[in-house]
Every structure is written in structure tokens, then in C-alpha cells.
Design a protein around this motif. Structure first.
Motif, PDB file in Angstrom:
ATOM      1  N   SER A  20       0.464  -1.213  -0.432  1.00  0.00           N
ATOM      2  CA  SER A  20       0.304  -0.289  -0.137  1.00  0.00           C
ATOM      3  C   SER A  20       0.982   1.616   0.274  1.00  0.00           C
ATOM      4  N   MET A  21       0.330   2.097  -0.538  1.00  0.00           N
ATOM      5  CA  MET A  21       0.931   3.415  -0.168  1.00  0.00           C
ATOM      6  C   MET A  21       2.001   3.899   1.634  1.00  0.00           C
ATOM      7  N   PRO A  22       0.369   3.737   2.038  1.00  0.00           N
ATOM      8  CA  PRO A  22       0.819   4.590   3.474  1.00  0.00           C
ATOM      9  C   PRO A  22       2.609   3.720   3.699  1.00  0.00           C
ATOM     10  N   GLN A  23       2.305   2.123   2.953  1.00  0.00           N
ATOM     11  CA  GLN A  23       3.323   1.482   3.863  1.00  0.00           C
ATOM     12  C   GLN A  23       4.655   1.641   3.432  1.00  0.00           C
ATOM     13  N   LEU A  27       7.645   3.078   4.996  1.00  0.00           N
ATOM     14  CA  LEU A  27       9.379   3.019   4.755  1.00  0.00           C
ATOM     15  C   LEU A  27      10.178   3.933   4.042  1.00  0.00           C
ATOM     16  N   LEU A  28      10.120   4.654   3.576  1.00  0.00           N
ATOM     17  CA  LEU A  28      10.547   5.970   2.930  1.00  0.00           C
ATOM     18  C   LEU A  28      10.948   6.797   4.256  1.00  0.00           C
ATOM     19  N   SER A  29       9.675   7.536   4.672  1.00  0.00           N
ATOM     20  CA  SER A  29      10.397   8.009   5.843  1.00  0.00           C
ATOM     21  C   SER A  29      11.416   7.468   7.541  1.00  0.00           C
ATOM     22  N   ALA A  36      14.350  11.930   1.942  1.00  0.00           N
ATOM     23  CA  ALA A  36      14.369  10.119   1.171  1.00  0.00           C
ATOM     24  C   ALA A  36      13.092  10.787  -0.154  1.00  0.00           C
ATOM     25  N   TYR A  37      12.378  10.983   0.252  1.00  0.00           N
ATOM     26  CA  TYR A  37      11.719  11.539  -0.552  1.00  0.00           C
ATOM     27  C   TYR A  37      11.870  12.200  -1.887  1.00  0.00           C
ATOM     28  N   TYR A  38      12.704  13.408  -1.590  1.00  0.00           N
ATOM     29  CA  TYR A  38      13.159  13.929  -2.479  1.00  0.00           C
ATOM     30  C   TYR A  38      14.625  13.556  -3.243  1.00  0.00           C
TER      31      TYR A  38
END
Length: 113
Positions: A20-23, A27-29, A36-38
Motif C-alpha cells: 500500500s501507499m501508506p506502507q 518505509l521511506l520515512s 528520502a522523498y526527494y
């Protein structure tokens, strides 16, 4: 604005354990916080200018070459010019997109390429 969503989408496409997207966002956080998002945003921004310059210059050049007096108002001239210009500029700048995706997946270290 949409770059973090692209990072999440890429992570979901590559890692089959993410359901899922929240998962994927959790994980990225955990991996690197908001930065990590950038990952890979530098090569993405660096690739926009050459892409647009090549596309616009190619479009103008091709339209002048293809548009004779009797074809100036033909919409196919614009279509063929635009399609060819986009194809050429995408082909030239695609390696930067590959670098961006590698950085997104590997934590941003240029040494891992």
C-alpha cells in the motif's frame, strides 16, 4: 509537489513486499525522513532545461523545414514536428532520468551507481 509521489510509486513498483501507499511512505520515512522523498530531485531538475531547450528548438526548426507554402495551415505539420521534437529530446535526456531513478532507489549516493 509531485516528486515525492513519484518516489513512492517507484518504490511500490520495485519492492513487491510493499502492498500500500501508506506502507511505502512509512518505509521511506524510516530510511531517511523527509529527504528520502526527494532523492534524485537534482538530476530531475537538471534534465528539464536541456529537454525543453531541445524540444522547443527542434520543433521550431522542423516546422520551418516541413512547412512549405501550401502546408503552412496543415495541422499534420505541427503534429509531426511536435512528435519528432519530443522523441529527439526524450532520447537525448533519457540517461538523466535513469540516473534519477537509480538515486531514488539507492539512497542518493552517487557512488552506488
Amino acid at each position: 509537489v509531485t516528486f515525492p509521489l513519484d518516489t513512492v510509486r517507484l518504490r511500490m513498483a520495485v519492492d513487491s513486499s510493499i502492498k500500500s501507499m501508506p506502507q511505502a511512505m512509512r518505509l521511506l520515512s524510516k530510511e531517511g525522513g523527509m529527504l528520502a522523498y526527494y532523492r534524485g530531485v537534482g538530476p530531475a531538475m537538471f534534465g528539464v532545461a536541456p529537454y525543453m531547450a531541445l524540444e522547443l528548438a527542434s520543433f521550431d526548426f522542423l516546422k520551418k523545414v516541413l512547412a512549405t507554402d501550401d502546408l503552412k495551415s496543415n495541422p499534420m505539420v505541427s503534429f509531426v514536428s511536435g512528435f519528432t521534437a519530443a522523441l529527439m529530446s526524450s532520447s537525448v535526456t533519457y540517461p538523466l532520468d535513469t540516473v534519477r531513478r537509480q538515486i531514488q532507489l539507492q539512497g542518493g549516493s552517487m557512488l552506488t551507481l
